[in-house]
Design a protein around this motif. Sequence first.
Motif, PDB file in Angstrom:
ATOM      1  N   LYS A  20       0.418  -1.510   0.199  1.00  0.00           N
ATOM      2  CA  LYS A  20      -0.024  -0.456  -0.013  1.00  0.00           C
ATOM      3  C   LYS A  20       1.047   1.022   0.235  1.00  0.00           C
ATOM      4  CE  LYS A  20      -3.629  -2.092   2.523  1.00  0.00           C
ATOM      5  NZ  LYS A  20      -4.691  -2.003   3.793  1.00  0.00           N
ATOM      6  N   PRO A  21       0.617   2.275  -1.081  1.00  0.00           N
ATOM      7  CA  PRO A  21       1.156   3.200  -0.819  1.00  0.00           C
ATOM      8  C   PRO A  21       1.134   4.000   0.923  1.00  0.00           C
ATOM      9  CG  PRO A  21       0.240   3.123  -2.875  1.00  0.00           C
ATOM     10  CD  PRO A  21      -0.051   1.998  -1.990  1.00  0.00           C
ATOM     11  N   GLN A  22       2.307   4.626   1.247  1.00  0.00           N
ATOM     12  CA  GLN A  22       1.894   5.540   1.884  1.00  0.00           C
ATOM     13  C   GLN A  22       2.507   6.845   1.879  1.00  0.00           C
ATOM     14  OE1 GLN A  22       0.654   4.845   4.766  1.00  0.00           O
ATOM     15  NE2 GLN A  22       0.244   2.557   4.180  1.00  0.00           N
ATOM     16  N   THR A  23       1.710   7.825   2.538  1.00  0.00           N
ATOM     17  CA  THR A  23       2.283   9.685   2.358  1.00  0.00           C
ATOM     18  C   THR A  23       2.741   9.552   3.733  1.00  0.00           C
ATOM     19  OG1 THR A  23       1.116   9.074  -0.186  1.00  0.00           O
ATOM     20  CG2 THR A  23       1.930  11.839   0.760  1.00  0.00           C
ATOM     21  N   ILE A  24       3.351  10.268   3.777  1.00  0.00           N
ATOM     22  CA  ILE A  24       3.925  10.857   4.871  1.00  0.00           C
ATOM     23  C   ILE A  24       4.904  11.938   4.988  1.00  0.00           C
ATOM     24  CG2 ILE A  24       6.441   9.964   5.020  1.00  0.00           C
ATOM     25  CD1 ILE A  24       6.401   9.716   8.074  1.00  0.00           C
ATOM     26  N   THR A  25       4.112  12.965   5.875  1.00  0.00           N
ATOM     27  CA  THR A  25       4.630  14.058   6.175  1.00  0.00           C
ATOM     28  C   THR A  25       6.139  14.424   6.881  1.00  0.00           C
ATOM     29  OG1 THR A  25       2.643  15.541   4.923  1.00  0.00           O
ATOM     30  CG2 THR A  25       4.560  17.034   6.415  1.00  0.00           C
ATOM     31  N   LEU A  26       7.322  14.577   7.325  1.00  0.00           N
ATOM     32  CA  LEU A  26       8.542  15.078   7.818  1.00  0.00           C
ATOM     33  C   LEU A  26       8.603  16.662   8.133  1.00  0.00           C
ATOM     34  CD1 LEU A  26      11.098  12.498   6.538  1.00  0.00           C
ATOM     35  CD2 LEU A  26       9.435  12.063   8.274  1.00  0.00           C
ATOM     36  N   ASP A  27       9.232  17.044   9.169  1.00  0.00           N
ATOM     37  CA  ASP A  27       9.846  18.767   9.460  1.00  0.00           C
ATOM     38  C   ASP A  27      10.743  18.621   9.460  1.00  0.00           C
ATOM     39  OD1 ASP A  27       8.989  20.659  10.526  1.00  0.00           O
ATOM     40  OD2 ASP A  27       9.340  20.261  12.215  1.00  0.00           O
ATOM     41  N   LEU A  28      11.491  19.360   8.695  1.00  0.00           N
ATOM     42  CA  LEU A  28      12.817  19.435   8.875  1.00  0.00           C
ATOM     43  C   LEU A  28      13.105  20.490   9.161  1.00  0.00           C
ATOM     44  CD1 LEU A  28      13.207  18.062   5.624  1.00  0.00           C
ATOM     45  CD2 LEU A  28      13.932  16.529   7.207  1.00  0.00           C
ATOM     46  N   PRO A  29      13.352  21.219  10.557  1.00  0.00           N
ATOM     47  CA  PRO A  29      14.006  22.086  11.056  1.00  0.00           C
ATOM     48  C   PRO A  29      15.732  22.911  10.628  1.00  0.00           C
ATOM     49  CG  PRO A  29      13.429  20.650  13.114  1.00  0.00           C
ATOM     50  CD  PRO A  29      12.988  20.031  12.060  1.00  0.00           C
ATOM     51  N   THR A  30      15.911  21.788  10.566  1.00  0.00           N
ATOM     52  CA  THR A  30      17.506  22.081  10.547  1.00  0.00           C
ATOM     53  C   THR A  30      17.736  22.877   9.673  1.00  0.00           C
ATOM     54  OG1 THR A  30      18.428  19.990   9.948  1.00  0.00           O
ATOM     55  CG2 THR A  30      17.956  20.490  12.729  1.00  0.00           C
ATOM     56  N   MET A  31      17.047  22.812   7.648  1.00  0.00           N
ATOM     57  CA  MET A  31      17.110  23.039   6.833  1.00  0.00           C
ATOM     58  C   MET A  31      17.855  24.734   7.082  1.00  0.00           C
ATOM     59  SD  MET A  31      14.748  21.290   3.960  1.00  0.00           S
ATOM     60  CE  MET A  31      13.952  21.797   4.149  1.00  0.00           C
ATOM     61  N   ASN A  32      18.685  25.135   6.414  1.00  0.00           N
ATOM     62  CA  ASN A  32      19.159  26.617   6.579  1.00  0.00           C
ATOM     63  C   ASN A  32      19.382  27.456   5.233  1.00  0.00           C
ATOM     64  OD1 ASN A  32      21.115  25.558   6.842  1.00  0.00           O
ATOM     65  ND2 ASN A  32      21.779  26.209   8.625  1.00  0.00           N
ATOM     66  N   CYS A  33      19.866  26.320   4.328  1.00  0.00           N
ATOM     67  CA  CYS A  33      20.324  26.726   2.622  1.00  0.00           C
ATOM     68  C   CYS A  33      19.459  25.715   1.958  1.00  0.00           C
ATOM     69  CB  CYS A  33      21.628  26.611   3.423  1.00  0.00           C
ATOM     70  SG  CYS A  33      22.208  24.533   2.203  1.00  0.00           S
ATOM     71  N   ALA A  34      19.639  26.700   0.353  1.00  0.00           N
ATOM     72  CA  ALA A  34      18.472  26.411  -0.504  1.00  0.00           C
ATOM     73  C   ALA A  34      19.707  25.346  -1.236  1.00  0.00           C
ATOM     74  CB  ALA A  34      19.457  27.000  -1.531  1.00  0.00           C
ATOM     75  N   MET A  35      20.343  24.604  -0.534  1.00  0.00           N
ATOM     76  CA  MET A  35      20.863  23.111  -0.796  1.00  0.00           C
ATOM     77  C   MET A  35      20.126  22.416  -0.023  1.00  0.00           C
ATOM     78  SD  MET A  35      23.189  23.455  -3.838  1.00  0.00           S
ATOM     79  CE  MET A  35      23.972  22.114  -3.378  1.00  0.00           C
ATOM     80  N   CYS A  36      19.715  23.034   0.965  1.00  0.00           N
ATOM     81  CA  CYS A  36      19.540  21.396   1.551  1.00  0.00           C
ATOM     82  C   CYS A  36      18.325  20.688   1.514  1.00  0.00           C
ATOM     83  CB  CYS A  36      19.540  22.286   3.686  1.00  0.00           C
ATOM     84  SG  CYS A  36      20.088  22.630   4.852  1.00  0.00           S
ATOM     85  N   PRO A  37      17.212  21.635   0.712  1.00  0.00           N
ATOM     86  CA  PRO A  37      16.658  20.835   0.170  1.00  0.00           C
ATOM     87  C   PRO A  37      16.295  19.712  -0.608  1.00  0.00           C
ATOM     88  CG  PRO A  37      15.424  22.567   0.301  1.00  0.00           C
ATOM     89  CD  PRO A  37      16.915  22.464   0.283  1.00  0.00           C
ATOM     90  N   ILE A  38      17.980  20.131  -1.817  1.00  0.00           N
ATOM     91  CA  ILE A  38      18.592  19.236  -2.379  1.00  0.00           C
ATOM     92  C   ILE A  38      18.870  17.954  -2.152  1.00  0.00           C
ATOM     93  CG2 ILE A  38      20.519  18.729  -4.380  1.00  0.00           C
ATOM     94  CD1 ILE A  38      19.661  22.035  -5.529  1.00  0.00           C
TER      95      ILE A  38
END
Length: 95
Positions: A20-38
Motif C-alpha cells: 500500500k502506498p503511504q504518504t508521510i510528512t516530515l518536519d525538517l527544522p534544521t534546513m537553512n540554505c538552498a542546498m538543504c532540500p536537494i
Amino acid sequence: MQKIILGLVFTIASFSAWAKPQTITLDLPTMNCAMCPITAKKALTRVQGVIEAEVSYEHKQAVVTFEDSLTNADRLVEATTNAGYPSTIVKKETP
C-alpha cells in the motif's frame, strides 16, 4: 518452462498488489540554505521503496510517498538524519 516463468510473474505481481502506498510528512527544522532540500530529497529517494519525495525549503518539510512493504517511516527519518537533517513525523496518510 513457460508455465514456471508465468507463475513467477503472477506471484511477483500479486506481492506488489499487497503493498500500500503511504504518504508521510516530515518536519525538517534544521534546513537553512538552498542546498538543504536537494540533499534531503536525494537521501530520501535513495531509500528503497520511495516513490516520490518533495522537499520544501519554505515550509521546512518533506512529503514522501513510499511502498509500505519495502520501507517505513522510521527508515525515512533515519535517512534524513544520516544526511544531516534530523526529522520528525508530522502526518501519515494512506492515499
